[in-house]
Motif scaffolding. Sequence first.
Motif, short mmCIF file in Angstrom:
data_model
loop_
_atom_site.label_atom_id
_atom_site.label_comp_id
_atom_site.label_asym_id
_atom_site.label_seq_id
_atom_site.Cartn_x
_atom_site.Cartn_y
_atom_site.Cartn_z
N ILE A 184 2.39 5.88 -8.58
CA ILE A 184 1.48 6.31 -7.51
C ILE A 184 2.34 6.73 -6.33
CG2 ILE A 184 -0.40 5.65 -5.96
CD1 ILE A 184 -1.14 3.47 -8.03
N GLY A 185 2.20 7.97 -5.91
CA GLY A 185 3.06 8.52 -4.87
C GLY A 185 2.92 7.79 -3.54
N ARG A 186 3.95 7.90 -2.71
CA ARG A 186 3.94 7.26 -1.41
C ARG A 186 2.75 7.76 -0.58
NH1 ARG A 186 8.08 4.72 0.46
NH2 ARG A 186 9.54 5.94 -0.82
N GLY A 187 1.99 6.82 -0.04
CA GLY A 187 0.84 7.16 0.78
C GLY A 187 -0.40 7.56 -0.01
N GLU A 188 -0.32 7.52 -1.34
CA GLU A 188 -1.44 7.97 -2.17
C GLU A 188 -2.37 6.84 -2.57
OE1 GLU A 188 -2.22 11.13 -3.04
OE2 GLU A 188 -0.64 11.64 -1.59
N TYR A 189 -1.95 5.58 -2.34
CA TYR A 189 -2.77 4.44 -2.81
C TYR A 189 -4.16 4.47 -2.16
CZ TYR A 189 -3.48 -0.14 -4.93
OH TYR A 189 -3.94 -1.17 -5.71
N MET A 190 -4.17 4.53 -0.85
CA MET A 190 -5.46 4.54 -0.14
C MET A 190 -6.24 5.81 -0.45
SD MET A 190 -4.76 2.85 3.60
CE MET A 190 -4.21 1.15 3.77
N LYS A 191 -5.54 6.93 -0.47
CA LYS A 191 -6.21 8.21 -0.71
C LYS A 191 -6.91 8.22 -2.06
CE LYS A 191 -3.02 10.97 2.11
NZ LYS A 191 -1.99 12.05 2.08
N LYS A 192 -6.28 7.64 -3.07
CA LYS A 192 -6.85 7.62 -4.42
C LYS A 192 -8.16 6.84 -4.44
CE LYS A 192 -6.98 8.09 -8.92
NZ LYS A 192 -7.39 9.40 -9.51
N GLY A 239 -14.50 4.95 -2.71
CA GLY A 239 -14.32 3.52 -2.49
C GLY A 239 -13.75 3.19 -1.12
N THR A 240 -13.73 1.92 -0.83
CA THR A 240 -13.10 1.37 0.37
C THR A 240 -12.14 0.27 -0.07
OG1 THR A 240 -14.86 -0.26 0.71
CG2 THR A 240 -15.09 1.87 1.82
N LEU A 241 -11.14 -0.03 0.76
CA LEU A 241 -10.17 -1.04 0.39
C LEU A 241 -9.58 -1.67 1.64
CD1 LEU A 241 -6.88 0.74 -0.75
CD2 LEU A 241 -8.71 1.87 0.51
N ASN A 242 -9.07 -2.87 1.46
CA ASN A 242 -8.46 -3.56 2.59
C ASN A 242 -7.67 -4.76 2.06
OD1 ASN A 242 -7.80 -4.15 5.27
ND2 ASN A 242 -9.87 -3.74 5.99
N ALA A 243 -7.07 -5.50 2.98
CA ALA A 243 -6.30 -6.69 2.63
C ALA A 243 -6.16 -7.57 3.85
CB ALA A 243 -4.93 -6.30 2.09
N TYR A 244 -5.84 -8.84 3.63
CA TYR A 244 -5.53 -9.72 4.75
C TYR A 244 -4.56 -10.79 4.29
CZ TYR A 244 -8.89 -13.17 2.86
OH TYR A 244 -9.55 -14.07 2.06
N GLU A 253 -12.31 0.94 -13.91
CA GLU A 253 -11.03 1.05 -14.60
C GLU A 253 -9.94 1.54 -13.66
OE1 GLU A 253 -9.15 2.82 -18.76
OE2 GLU A 253 -11.11 3.53 -18.06
N ILE A 254 -10.30 2.43 -12.74
CA ILE A 254 -9.33 2.92 -11.77
C ILE A 254 -8.83 1.79 -10.89
CG2 ILE A 254 -9.06 4.40 -9.73
CD1 ILE A 254 -10.96 6.37 -11.07
N ALA A 255 -9.75 0.93 -10.43
CA ALA A 255 -9.36 -0.20 -9.58
C ALA A 255 -8.42 -1.14 -10.32
CB ALA A 255 -10.61 -0.95 -9.11
N LEU A 256 -8.71 -1.40 -11.58
CA LEU A 256 -7.85 -2.29 -12.36
C LEU A 256 -6.47 -1.68 -12.55
CD1 LEU A 256 -10.45 -3.50 -15.01
CD2 LEU A 256 -9.56 -4.79 -13.06
N TYR A 257 -6.43 -0.40 -12.80
CA TYR A 257 -5.14 0.28 -12.94
C TYR A 257 -4.33 0.17 -11.64
CZ TYR A 257 -1.88 4.18 -12.62
OH TYR A 257 -0.77 4.96 -12.39
N MET A 258 -4.99 0.43 -10.51
CA MET A 258 -4.31 0.40 -9.22
C MET A 258 -3.75 -0.99 -8.92
SD MET A 258 -4.64 3.55 -8.05
CE MET A 258 -4.68 3.69 -6.26
N PHE A 314 0.83 -1.20 0.00
CA PHE A 314 0.00 0.00 0.00
C PHE A 314 0.87 1.26 0.00
CE2 PHE A 314 -3.27 -2.91 1.67
CZ PHE A 314 -4.34 -2.54 0.85
N GLU A 315 2.20 1.08 -0.05
CA GLU A 315 3.11 2.22 -0.03
C GLU A 315 3.01 3.06 -1.29
OE1 GLU A 315 5.99 3.63 1.92
OE2 GLU A 315 4.54 2.96 3.40
#
Length: 443
Positions: free
Chosen positions: A84-92, A98-103, A121-126, A78-79
């Motif tokens: 994609i800038g540092r710390g920008e993944y979640m913000k984007k 949207g919401t996001l998570n991982a396990y 399309e944004i999710a696929l790019y990310m 998620f860095e």
Amino acid sequence: MKKSSFLALAFAGMLSVPAIAQNSIEFKEFTLDNGLHVIMHKDNTTPIVVTSVLYHVGSKNEDPERTGFAHFFEHLLFEGSENIGRGEYMKKIQSEGGTLNAYTSNDITYYYETLPSNKLEIALYMESERMLHAKIDQIGVDTQREVVKEEKRQRYDNQPYGTILPETLLRAYSEHPYQWAPIGSLDHLNAASLQEFMDFYKEFYVPNNATLTIAGDIDYKQTEEWVKEYFADIPKGQKEIYRPSIVEPKKTAEIRDVIYDNIQIPAVIQAYNLPPKTDKDSYAMDMLSTYLTGGNSSLMTKELVDKQQKALAVAAIPLDLEDGGIFIMYGIANMGVQAEDLEKEIDVLIRQVQQEGVSEEDFQKLQNIIENDVVSGNSSLDGIAGNLAQSYVFYGNTNQINMELEKYREVTRDDLKRVANKYLTLDGRVVLYYLPKPAESKQ
């Protein structure tokens, strides 16, 4: 895909309902030339979409001298990326509504985000950026080391009974890499070089070790085009992916130990080895664990908590794992009750099931609980996405998602009695007593 034994509580008032019908989960799937498997499920009832990537890497794929890598990467990826800038993944993702998570588990690492369907399309790019261009540098490694340290302090070190999982795994497995928990060793993470982290990424976070699932308000043709646009050019991994071939030997002797913890009330932990996830007996064991400890209506809760008042709570952690998991059952003793006394009563109930089985009335209730859980697990898009991915990865058959209910219905009362005798063996288990630390050691 199987749920933990805690599910019974939610369905305690629904035990007399008839068998439940489940609509078939429809899907389309294809595999890119680079090995990425793609599963699509269309549901146009709400304008949202869930995009997930399951990487077939968990703690069992780690070097014994570098444990905790898979869980560490859950955070590290998620860095950001090269684009994609540092710390920008979640913000984007969050800025797009949207919401996001991982396990991370012993077997897999799973990333997912939920977005308005016009943002697919944004999710696929990310996710393609995470797979191809993740930022693996010293700043990110140092930052996430501190995050993992804090997580370990909160969830394990400073949590009463928080070390049950790692302490039990350590004794339940003597050879298989399931013997360490996904949190791993902070000493190993501290000792690892940046190159070791980069090598781990190059080996496991590759398209041929990943399953991409898109579920929701989608158009199949457009979705496939976008998937190919963002993922088709990602190179296939060059290194053979490590899969442990170790078979854990069957234990023939009981392992007992005492853990002194910052607690006030003793607890008894018992662990029994389970068959591999895909074994037919896993369905019967899942049902049996629910019958024994699954909420307020379970056998041990009614007997040990309500009737005898020997325990404040009884619960279970049934780890249903790819190479063979463990059924961890624990009871927290009531005030004034010794761990030995609680263990004796737990064993009485286990022997009761082994000798007498489950009554017809209780079996019908149990079937309704399990069927309700299976259907509920596929009642949301995120549940469907996860279950489709796991069906493909663990069973090699995505349609397993539509076979689960029937597999549970095939389990008989005789099966429950049989697996109780086969797997809940008193001479091949782990027993831990969690006891309060002596007063002098707390100071």
